[in-house]
Design a protein around this motif. Structure first.
Motif, PDB file in Angstrom:
ATOM      1  N   GLU A   5      12.538  -7.725   1.736  1.00 59.69           N
ATOM      2  CA  GLU A   5      11.872  -9.012   1.851  1.00 59.69           C
ATOM      3  C   GLU A   5      10.511  -9.038   1.162  1.00 59.69           C
ATOM      4  OE1 GLU A   5      11.710  -9.879   6.008  1.00 59.69           O
ATOM      5  OE2 GLU A   5      13.882  -9.779   6.223  1.00 59.69           O
ATOM      6  N   TRP A   6       9.949  -7.892   0.872  1.00 56.05           N
ATOM      7  CA  TRP A   6       8.632  -7.800   0.265  1.00 56.05           C
ATOM      8  C   TRP A   6       8.775  -8.091  -1.216  1.00 56.05           C
ATOM      9  CZ3 TRP A   6       5.353  -2.746  -0.194  1.00 56.05           C
ATOM     10  CH2 TRP A   6       4.016  -3.081  -0.396  1.00 56.05           C
ATOM     11  N   ALA A   7       8.246  -9.216  -1.677  1.00 59.62           N
ATOM     12  CA  ALA A   7       8.412  -9.669  -3.062  1.00 59.62           C
ATOM     13  C   ALA A   7       7.402  -8.976  -3.985  1.00 59.62           C
ATOM     14  CB  ALA A   7       8.266 -11.185  -3.140  1.00 59.62           C
ATOM     15  N   VAL A   8       7.557  -7.664  -4.136  1.00 65.58           N
ATOM     16  CA  VAL A   8       6.681  -6.846  -4.981  1.00 65.58           C
ATOM     17  C   VAL A   8       7.588  -5.907  -5.774  1.00 65.58           C
ATOM     18  CG1 VAL A   8       4.803  -5.135  -4.941  1.00 65.58           C
ATOM     19  CG2 VAL A   8       4.843  -6.961  -3.254  1.00 65.58           C
ATOM     20  N   LYS A  58       5.687  -0.934  -4.470  1.00 66.38           N
ATOM     21  CA  LYS A  58       6.107  -0.479  -3.135  1.00 66.38           C
ATOM     22  C   LYS A  58       5.980   1.036  -3.038  1.00 66.38           C
ATOM     23  CE  LYS A  58       9.564  -4.114  -2.513  1.00 66.38           C
ATOM     24  NZ  LYS A  58      11.005  -4.392  -2.383  1.00 66.38           N
ATOM     25  N   ARG A  59       6.423   1.726  -4.084  1.00 65.44           N
ATOM     26  CA  ARG A  59       6.355   3.189  -4.100  1.00 65.44           C
ATOM     27  C   ARG A  59       4.901   3.655  -4.058  1.00 65.44           C
ATOM     28  NH1 ARG A  59       9.437   4.159  -8.362  1.00 65.44           N
ATOM     29  NH2 ARG A  59       7.664   4.103  -9.758  1.00 65.44           N
ATOM     30  N   ARG A  60       4.019   2.991  -4.808  1.00 64.67           N
ATOM     31  CA  ARG A  60       2.599   3.345  -4.812  1.00 64.67           C
ATOM     32  C   ARG A  60       2.006   3.188  -3.411  1.00 64.67           C
ATOM     33  NH1 ARG A  60      -2.044   1.145  -4.637  1.00 64.67           N
ATOM     34  NH2 ARG A  60      -1.330  -0.993  -4.786  1.00 64.67           N
ATOM     35  N   CYS A  61       2.315   2.087  -2.745  1.00 66.48           N
ATOM     36  CA  CYS A  61       1.800   1.849  -1.389  1.00 66.48           C
ATOM     37  C   CYS A  61       2.342   2.896  -0.410  1.00 66.48           C
ATOM     38  CB  CYS A  61       2.161   0.449  -0.920  1.00 66.48           C
ATOM     39  SG  CYS A  61       1.271  -0.857  -1.765  1.00 66.48           S
TER      40      CYS A  61
END
Length: 151
Positions: free
Chosen positions: A4-7, A12-15
């Motif tokens: 659901e995270w539109a990134v 996402k991997r960096r976070c």
């Protein structure tokens, strides 16, 4: 939640990497050395495989209670899948060993949707208890006992 995270997957991997430390970070760094473009899903699966699930007893019990037989799934496959969920619930303390049989039976009755009618035959044990026994409709007259719900 990740779907659901539109990134972008790279963000996402960096976070994910920024939120990790210690051995967990080492696992992901090793994974990135093997495949620099590793997906976030693969990273999370590697962490889960290495350290185990963080699922609590409430989560495991809810998964067990919400389990239903899928369309086209054989009853035996559903019961086998259900048994794994029950074992997890017991290991995490959501169900006691004494409650297993009753809990299993109740969920089989609740979650089995694509079966021919099942009749419950109560067979008397030597100690006087009556454990449930599942019999298909075509075998219901072959055993002694009474049907559940019948007086």
């Amino acid at each position: 939640m990740l779907q659901e995270w539109a990134v972008l997957d790279a963000e996402k991997r960096r976070c994910l990497i920024e939120s990790l430390a210690g051995p967990a970070l080492d696992v992901i760094r090793t994974l990135k050395l093997i495949d620099p473009g590793v997906s976030v899903r693969d990273c999370l699966e590697a962490l889960d495989h290495t350290f185990g699930s963080v699922e609590g007893h409430e989560d495991s019990y809810c998964k067990f209670l919400n389990s239903r037989q899928q369309k086209g799934e054989k009853a035996s496959a559903y019961i086998h899948r259900l048994e794994g969920l029950l074992q997890k619930a017991v290991m995490r303390g959501a169900v006691t060993a004494e409650q297993m049989d009753q809990t299993r039976l109740a969920q089989i009755v609740r979650g089995t949707q694509y079966l021919n009618p099942i009749y419950f035959i109560w067979a008397k044990e030597k100690d006087g208890t009556s454990p449930p026994e599942l019999l298909p409709a075509d075998k219901r007259g072959q055993r002694g006992g009474r049907k559940a719900g019948c007086q």
